[in-house]
Scaffold this active site. Structure first.
Site, PDB file in Angstrom:
ATOM      1  N   GLY A 146       0.605  -1.104   0.072  1.00  0.00           N
ATOM      2  CA  GLY A 146      -0.150   0.003  -0.022  1.00  0.00           C
ATOM      3  C   GLY A 146       0.750   1.390   0.051  1.00  0.00           C
ATOM      4  N   CYS A 161     -19.444   7.018 -23.200  1.00  0.00           N
ATOM      5  CA  CYS A 161     -20.829   7.773 -22.755  1.00  0.00           C
ATOM      6  C   CYS A 161     -21.058   7.759 -21.453  1.00  0.00           C
ATOM      7  CB  CYS A 161     -22.005   6.951 -23.518  1.00  0.00           C
ATOM      8  SG  CYS A 161     -21.646   6.881 -25.441  1.00  0.00           S
ATOM      9  N   GLU A 162     -20.282   8.589 -20.832  1.00  0.00           N
ATOM     10  CA  GLU A 162     -20.374   8.673 -19.210  1.00  0.00           C
ATOM     11  C   GLU A 162     -19.964  10.259 -18.985  1.00  0.00           C
ATOM     12  OE1 GLU A 162     -21.572   6.819 -16.847  1.00  0.00           O
ATOM     13  OE2 GLU A 162     -21.823   5.095 -18.150  1.00  0.00           O
TER      14      GLU A 162
END
Length: 482
Positions: free
Chosen positions: A277, A394-395
């Protein structure tokens, strides 16, 4: 629009650059530089040559940068643990980016490999990873995935639920490992330390799908110790991703070491795996902790906790992924349209649309992740303009770079480069809107080669059960006309 007039639209952290062509050292791979014509080169390869040979969008991975970082991380943790008389094992977290070639690179640099699915295990094996140096994760490992892991002799399996434990016990009972040894397992625990990161990236708080609460772990460990085909070798804890500093790791270590000390009453525990991480820089204001400082801080913290409790320090394991491969990656796009959008009567934002988007980098849509960008095919004397780099999907949330200063004269046909895309871009890629996934190209010493082949529309149609050969010519014509 001037840089002074756009401040209501600008994130607090983003400053207008003195030089809109400059490459921020901490964000780009060390080999990134502009040539005498202002064109970006990566490991000695001009981006225009990459576009001509491989097209765009294009994932570019600097092989030497990956290898150098793998060595640096391994050496940092090896040195930190050696000061305390124990050993470190560094796994490459394959979920960040995995291909057979990358497995070969990190294995050659002394890293083990961490996988989370049967598919990742197959790639690791295809890349020549030693099964004994493979760790298997996952919160819902199937019976077949566990069978395959046992069959090939993986070094360890991380237990994530009681059902999985019994599933694995049944497998090793009916089909013991080829070497006759019990299967080594770790138990994943949640330390309750919430990493200072996006909620979806924090993995050690209680209300989420991974691992066991600390108070539930002793019963699971006791059950493992009852089973002759399994060998409990240690605890595993991962507190999240894209983390800066050591504070969260230190607090988590204190809690996990306390549990480790309690479990010693039942037998030796040779390993403590503290996950990964470790963060990298995506923008000019990101300040990741140097890896040697991170290694020293985490190992010293675990050593102190063990000393306080009068117990021996176990060997330690770590699982960096993004920290190995993230900065080594750059994604190239071609600008398709440029459109000023009026936000209010006084404010305007420049929308720069590229030929990729959330299908090749889902992180901004998933996490609100921030990235940087530069025009790569040339330099410019134009004033900086606040821009939003968006994709072709298409967002309205199809955003590649939410806020960045680009030259005001950015125009269709320009090559745009987004750095620090080596991790979790290829891995999360999709075919949304039936867009083929881009190829991955490795660069080194002035040469480029494909390490993951890009897809074509014909590849996508080949999986469509309703597709017929008679329609193939139409698909090809459509693709060529784009």
């Amino acid at each position: 629009m001037s840089a002074a007039s756009d401040r209501p639209l600008v994130p607090e952290w983003l400053a207008s650059p003195e030089d809109v062509n400059a490459l921020v050292d901490e964000v780009w791979p060390a080999s990134a530089q502009r040539d005498e014509h202002g064109e970006l080169q990566l490991a000695g390869v001009a981006v225009s040559d990459l576009r001509e040979q491989f097209g765009t969008p294009l994932y570019v991975l600097d092989e030497d940068a990956v290898r150098a970082r793998a060595r640096e991380v391994r050496e940092a943790f090896t040195a930190a643990t050696a000061r305390h008389g124990v050993q470190a094992r560094v796994y490459y977290a394959g979920k960040a980016f995995l291909s057979a070639e990358v497995v070969r690179w990190v294995s050659a640099e002394g890293l083990a490999v961490d996988v989370a699915t049967g598919g990742e295990l197959a790639v690791a094996l295809a890349g020549g990873a030693d099964p004994a140096r493979i760790g298997v994760h996952g919160n819902n490992k199937s019976t077949r995935e566990l069978e395959r892991a046992v069959e090939v002799g993986v070094g360890s399996i991380v237990i994530d639920s009681p059902i999985e434990l019994e599933r694995l016990a049944a497998i090793v009972e009916r089909t013991p490992r080829a070497d006759g040894a019990p299967q080594s397992v770790l138990v994943r625990v949640n330390s309750g330390v919430h990493a200072e990161t996006h909620d979806f990236l924090a993995t050690a708080h209680e209300d989420q799908k991974f691992g066991f609460a600390l108070e539930d772990a002793p019963a699971i460990v006791a059950r493992i110790r009852e089973l002759p085909g399994l060998s409990f070798v240690g605890l595993h804890c991962h507190i999240g991703s894209q983390i800066f500093g050591t504070r969260g790791f230190e607090e988590s270590a204190a809690r996990v070491v306390e549990l480790h000390a309690q479990l010693l009453a039942g037998g030796e525990i040779p390993v403590l795996n503290l996950g990964g991480g470790f963060g990298i820089a995506y923008t000019s204001v990101d300040t990741p902790t140097p890896i040697a400082q991170l290694a020293d801080g985490i190992v010293d913290a675990v050593a102190r906790e063990c000393e306080v409790r009068g117990i021996p320090l176990p060997n330690l394991a770590f699982e960096p992924g993004r920290a190995i491969v993230g900065r080594a990656g750059v994604t190239l796009y071609e600008v398709g349209t440029v459109k000023p959008v009026r936000v209010s009567d006084a404010l305007e934002r420049l929308y720069v649309s590229v030929d990729g988007g959330m299908s090749d980098n889902a992180r901004p849509a998933l996490y609100g992740a921030q990235y940087s960008a530069r025009i790569a095919s040339r330099t410019s004397d134009a004033a900086p303009a606040l821009a939003r780099v968006v994709g072709r999907h298409c967002e309205s949330g199809d955003i590649v770079v939410d806020a960045e200063y680009l030259p005001a004269d950015v125009t269709p046909g320009d090559l745009l480069a987004v750095p620090a895309t080596g991790a979790y871009c290829f891995s999360l890629a999709s075919n949304y809107n039936y867009v083929p996934r881009p190829p991955v190209v490795a660069v080194s010493g002035g040469r480029a080669r494909v390490i993951v082949r890009g897809e074509t529309v014909d590849d996508l149609l080949a999986r469509d059960a309703g597709w017929s050969p008679a329609s193939a010519s139409n698909a090809t014509v459509w693709e060529d006309s784009e």
